[in-house]
Write a protein that holds these residues in place. Structure first.
Motif, PDB file in Angstrom:
ATOM      1  N   VAL A  66       4.879  19.304   5.919  1.00 56.62           N
ATOM      2  CA  VAL A  66       5.929  18.345   5.546  1.00 56.62           C
ATOM      3  C   VAL A  66       5.460  17.607   4.303  1.00 56.62           C
ATOM      4  N   LEU A  67       6.338  17.558   3.313  1.00 56.91           N
ATOM      5  CA  LEU A  67       6.037  16.891   2.047  1.00 56.91           C
ATOM      6  C   LEU A  67       7.001  15.712   1.926  1.00 56.91           C
ATOM      7  N   ILE A  68       6.445  14.497   1.916  1.00 56.08           N
ATOM      8  CA  ILE A  68       7.289  13.295   1.869  1.00 56.08           C
ATOM      9  C   ILE A  68       7.282  12.765   0.439  1.00 56.08           C
ATOM     10  N   GLY A  69       8.455  12.759  -0.221  1.00 55.72           N
ATOM     11  CA  GLY A  69       8.551  12.369  -1.624  1.00 55.72           C
ATOM     12  C   GLY A  69       8.510  10.872  -1.871  1.00 55.72           C
ATOM     13  N   PRO A  70       9.413  10.084  -1.276  1.00 54.73           N
ATOM     14  CA  PRO A  70       9.519   8.662  -1.610  1.00 54.73           C
ATOM     15  C   PRO A  70       8.597   7.763  -0.780  1.00 54.73           C
ATOM     16  N   GLU A  71       8.439   6.525  -1.247  1.00 52.82           N
ATOM     17  CA  GLU A  71       7.508   5.597  -0.612  1.00 52.82           C
ATOM     18  C   GLU A  71       8.022   5.017   0.710  1.00 52.82           C
ATOM     19  N   ALA A  72       9.349   4.783   0.810  1.00 55.43           N
ATOM     20  CA  ALA A  72       9.844   4.039   1.978  1.00 55.43           C
ATOM     21  C   ALA A  72       9.476   4.720   3.306  1.00 55.43           C
ATOM     22  N   PRO A  73       9.718   6.046   3.465  1.00 54.47           N
ATOM     23  CA  PRO A  73       9.331   6.660   4.749  1.00 54.47           C
ATOM     24  C   PRO A  73       7.824   6.661   4.983  1.00 54.47           C
ATOM     25  N   LEU A  74       7.027   6.667   3.920  1.00 47.70           N
ATOM     26  CA  LEU A  74       5.567   6.624   4.082  1.00 47.70           C
ATOM     27  C   LEU A  74       5.144   5.256   4.624  1.00 47.70           C
ATOM     28  N   VAL A  75       5.674   4.200   4.001  1.00 45.15           N
ATOM     29  CA  VAL A  75       5.357   2.833   4.436  1.00 45.15           C
ATOM     30  C   VAL A  75       5.845   2.632   5.873  1.00 45.15           C
ATOM     31  N   ASP A  76       6.897   3.367   6.226  1.00 50.70           N
ATOM     32  CA  ASP A  76       7.512   3.280   7.551  1.00 50.70           C
ATOM     33  C   ASP A  76       6.755   4.064   8.616  1.00 50.70           C
ATOM     34  N   GLY A  77       5.746   4.834   8.235  1.00 53.99           N
ATOM     35  CA  GLY A  77       4.941   5.553   9.224  1.00 53.99           C
ATOM     36  C   GLY A  77       5.441   6.932   9.582  1.00 53.99           C
ATOM     37  N   LEU A  78       6.322   7.546   8.764  1.00 52.10           N
ATOM     38  CA  LEU A  78       6.829   8.886   9.092  1.00 52.10           C
ATOM     39  C   LEU A  78       5.694   9.916   9.136  1.00 52.10           C
ATOM     40  N   ALA A  79       4.717   9.784   8.225  1.00 51.48           N
ATOM     41  CA  ALA A  79       3.616  10.756   8.204  1.00 51.48           C
ATOM     42  C   ALA A  79       2.831  10.702   9.517  1.00 51.48           C
ATOM     43  N   ASP A  80       2.573   9.485  10.033  1.00 56.48           N
ATOM     44  CA  ASP A  80       1.833   9.369  11.309  1.00 56.48           C
ATOM     45  C   ASP A  80       2.603  10.057  12.431  1.00 56.48           C
ATOM     46  N   PRO A  92       0.438   9.792   2.802  1.00 57.64           N
ATOM     47  CA  PRO A  92      -0.420   8.949   3.624  1.00 57.64           C
ATOM     48  C   PRO A  92       0.299   8.347   4.828  1.00 57.64           C
ATOM     49  N   GLY A  93      -0.473   7.975   5.830  1.00 60.74           N
ATOM     50  CA  GLY A  93       0.046   7.258   6.988  1.00 60.74           C
ATOM     51  C   GLY A  93       0.361   5.807   6.628  1.00 60.74           C
ATOM     52  N   ARG A  94       0.947   5.112   7.613  1.00 60.64           N
ATOM     53  CA  ARG A  94       1.425   3.749   7.388  1.00 60.64           C
ATOM     54  C   ARG A  94       0.335   2.826   6.827  1.00 60.64           C
ATOM     55  N   GLU A  95      -0.861   2.922   7.376  1.00 55.90           N
ATOM     56  CA  GLU A  95      -1.922   1.980   6.989  1.00 55.90           C
ATOM     57  C   GLU A  95      -2.350   2.233   5.526  1.00 55.90           C
ATOM     58  N   ALA A  96      -2.592   3.495   5.161  1.00 59.40           N
ATOM     59  CA  ALA A  96      -3.009   3.793   3.787  1.00 59.40           C
ATOM     60  C   ALA A  96      -1.861   3.570   2.801  1.00 59.40           C
ATOM     61  N   ALA A  97      -0.616   3.696   3.284  1.00 54.47           N
ATOM     62  CA  ALA A  97       0.543   3.487   2.403  1.00 54.47           C
ATOM     63  C   ALA A  97       0.699   2.019   2.002  1.00 54.47           C
ATOM     64  N   LYS A  98      -0.076   1.146   2.652  1.00 55.75           N
ATOM     65  CA  LYS A  98      -0.050  -0.268   2.243  1.00 55.75           C
ATOM     66  C   LYS A  98      -0.521  -0.437   0.801  1.00 55.75           C
ATOM     67  N   LEU A  99      -1.221   0.568   0.275  1.00 50.68           N
ATOM     68  CA  LEU A  99      -1.612   0.511  -1.147  1.00 50.68           C
ATOM     69  C   LEU A  99      -0.389   0.290  -2.032  1.00 50.68           C
ATOM     70  N   GLU A 100       0.763   0.803  -1.606  1.00 52.88           N
ATOM     71  CA  GLU A 100       1.997   0.526  -2.348  1.00 52.88           C
ATOM     72  C   GLU A 100       2.847  -0.525  -1.640  1.00 52.88           C
ATOM     73  N   GLY A 101       2.802  -0.529  -0.318  1.00 51.01           N
ATOM     74  CA  GLY A 101       3.680  -1.398   0.478  1.00 51.01           C
ATOM     75  C   GLY A 101       3.327  -2.863   0.399  1.00 51.01           C
ATOM     76  N   SER A 102       2.062  -3.177   0.057  1.00 52.30           N
ATOM     77  CA  SER A 102       1.653  -4.584  -0.024  1.00 52.30           C
ATOM     78  C   SER A 102       0.707  -4.782  -1.205  1.00 52.30           C
ATOM     79  N   LYS A 103       1.183  -5.509  -2.197  1.00 51.08           N
ATOM     80  CA  LYS A 103       0.334  -5.757  -3.366  1.00 51.08           C
ATOM     81  C   LYS A 103      -0.885  -6.582  -2.975  1.00 51.08           C
ATOM     82  N   GLY A 104      -0.696  -7.522  -2.027  1.00 48.25           N
ATOM     83  CA  GLY A 104      -1.812  -8.355  -1.559  1.00 48.25           C
ATOM     84  C   GLY A 104      -2.907  -7.507  -0.914  1.00 48.25           C
ATOM     85  N   PHE A 105      -2.503  -6.499  -0.118  1.00 48.31           N
ATOM     86  CA  PHE A 105      -3.462  -5.594   0.532  1.00 48.31           C
ATOM     87  C   PHE A 105      -4.319  -4.903  -0.526  1.00 48.31           C
ATOM     88  N   THR A 106      -3.652  -4.391  -1.561  1.00 48.16           N
ATOM     89  CA  THR A 106      -4.382  -3.665  -2.614  1.00 48.16           C
ATOM     90  C   THR A 106      -5.309  -4.597  -3.386  1.00 48.16           C
TER      91      THR A 106
END
Ligand code: AMP
Ligand code: GLY
Length: 419
Positions: A66-80, A92-106
């Motif tokens: 499965v190849l997930i193109g956009p960020e929203a489903p990744l941040v949403d945990g679809l990969a997990d 990436p899974g939900r936790e690693a997708a925080k690199l884009e989902g949360s600027k503070g996290f990064t």
């Protein structure tokens, strides 16, 4: 191998076009897709936010990747959720997708492991934000924390602009935000494949974020791009990999949340060396279109190797020496409310000399192709240098009949001036 591609933009059309050339592909499915993607894939009528329906489809159709193109489903945990049934996923899974989902996290991760980036404060209230402004003098950058489709960032060059941006940000109550130092230098985007532990560079590109010629007007998702970005020399790329990308991948692996997919590092090439502006956890759109025009290998096999953690045993990706350049044709009104339903014709004519027209916001109405979103087409061509690729892309644009659309006339111009 059967592949499911999630997404519906120009990026996903380019991925579908390239995957369709892979000898290892059996059937490509796309959800929700668009008319351009449908030329290469079987459309699956799935709601991308319905993870259970997607997981059921993956099982039923014996999907091997499965190849997930956009960020929203990744941040949403679809990969997990897909990995939980044992199917490899590129993304990436939900936790690693925080690199884009949360600027503070990064930013906190950068601070923890010493990655060069703009000096920053995390804030949660208007008063807290205003108090930080004193630290930056006249110039600073104000960023809402979460996903904002390119619209959550204000680069303020006066104190009054910064205060207005803070007032705007807090108009509807408390939100998380980052306020940071303004960096200066040319920008470049670096794409790196990561399988959890190993990495492989997947080329560079330069985007054109503002809607108008000469980088004027509001920010957009991107109005055009070219690859490679000559400003990112091999020496600077090596520094960015060693000082920015690899420490990030190592930190996520050590935290037990490994990064699997493509990491898009937005870099500022400052006089002190490359600094991270932001991460995206996916291919860029329209940067993906130019990368796919230049990549020479079997994309399905490469993405599977990433998803299965086998990058170390895989030869490095090889790109053509040509420059690829793409021009976005957007619907009148974009990046505000775009005009939908505008007729589009002569795509075949535009493609006659080797250009490829990737579709983004399009749909079929009464048997005819019409616009259905802000960015509608990405017209992509290659050439021996930026000037040749630019000529070929604009020649193709000129042949397209899309009267309710517009485009920038200066994609690649800065590269020609900078030489
Ligand atoms: P972002 O959504 O973080 O990519 O930001 C959008 C654009 O704002 C970037 O492509 C940069 O042009 C600009 N930008 C973001 N952060 C900074 C910064 N710290 N200094 C200068 N420009 C920035
Ligand atoms: N073109 C910028 C992005 O995909 O984020």
């Amino acid at each position: 191998m059967n592949i499911l591609l999630v997404g519906s933009g120009g990026r996903e059309h380019a991925l579908a076009w390239k995957l369709a050339q892979s000898p290892t592909l059996d059937t490509l499915f796309a959800a929700p897709g668009n008319p351009g993607i449908a030329e290469h894939a079987t459309i699956a009528e799935l709601d991308v936010t319905d993870h259970r329906a997607i997981v059921d489809f993956v099982r039923r159709q014996r999907i091997g990747l499965v190849l997930i193109g956009p960020e929203a489903p990744l941040v949403d945990g679809l990969a997990d959720n897909i990995r939980s049934i044992g199917v490899p996923v590129f993304g990436p899974g939900r936790e690693a997708a925080k690199l884009e989902g949360s600027k503070g996290f990064t930013k906190d991760l950068c601070a923890r492991v010493g990655i060069p980036t703009a000096r920053y404060f995390r804030v949660t209230s208007k008063d807290g934000a205003l108090a930080c402004l004193d630290d930056f003098g006249e110039r600073c950058v104000i960023k809402a924390d979460g996903l904002a489709a390119g619209k959550g960032v204000v680069v303020a060059t006066t104190r009054a602009e910064a205060e207005a941006a803070v007032a705007d940000l807090y108009a509807n109550g408390p939100v998380e935000a980052v306020i940071e130092e303004m960096l200066e230098g040319p920008e470049a985007s670096l794409f790196v494949l990561c399988d959890g532990t190993s990495t492989a560079s997947f080329g560079s590109a330069q985007d054109h974020k503002r809607v108008g010629d000469g980088d004027t007007g509001p920010n957009t998702g991107g109005m055009g791009a070219y690859s490679p970005a000559a400003v990112l020399t091999p020496a600077l790329e090596e520094r960015a990999l060693g000082e920015i990308v690899r420490p990030t991948i190592d930190a996520l692996a050590a935290a037990g949340t490994p990064y699997v997919g493509v990491l898009y590092a937005g870099l500022m090439l400052t006089t002190d060396g490359p600094k991270l502006i932001e991460y995206n956890v996916r291919f860029g759109d329209p940067e993906c279109q130019v990368l796919m025009m230049r990549y020479t290998g079997d994309l399905a096999a490469l993405l599977l190797a990433v998803a299965e953690g086998k990058l170390a045993d895989t030869p490095s990706p090889v790109f053509s020496d040509d420059v690829a350049l793409t021009v976005v044709m957007a619907a009148d009104g974009y990046p505000g409310t775009p005009k939908t339903g505008g007729a589009i014709a002569a795509i075949d004519v535009a493609q006659a000399d080797g250009a490829v027209v990737f579709q983004a916001g399009t749909t079929m109405k009464d048997g005819h192709l019409v616009s259905n979103g802000g960015r509608v087409l990405t017209v992509t061509a290659t050439g021996a240098d930026v000037a040749a690729a630019q000529r070929a892309a604009y020649a193709a644009v000129a042949r397209i009949d899309f009267p309710t659309g517009f485009y920038r006339r200066d994609i690649g111009a800065k590269a020609l001036i900078e030489g």
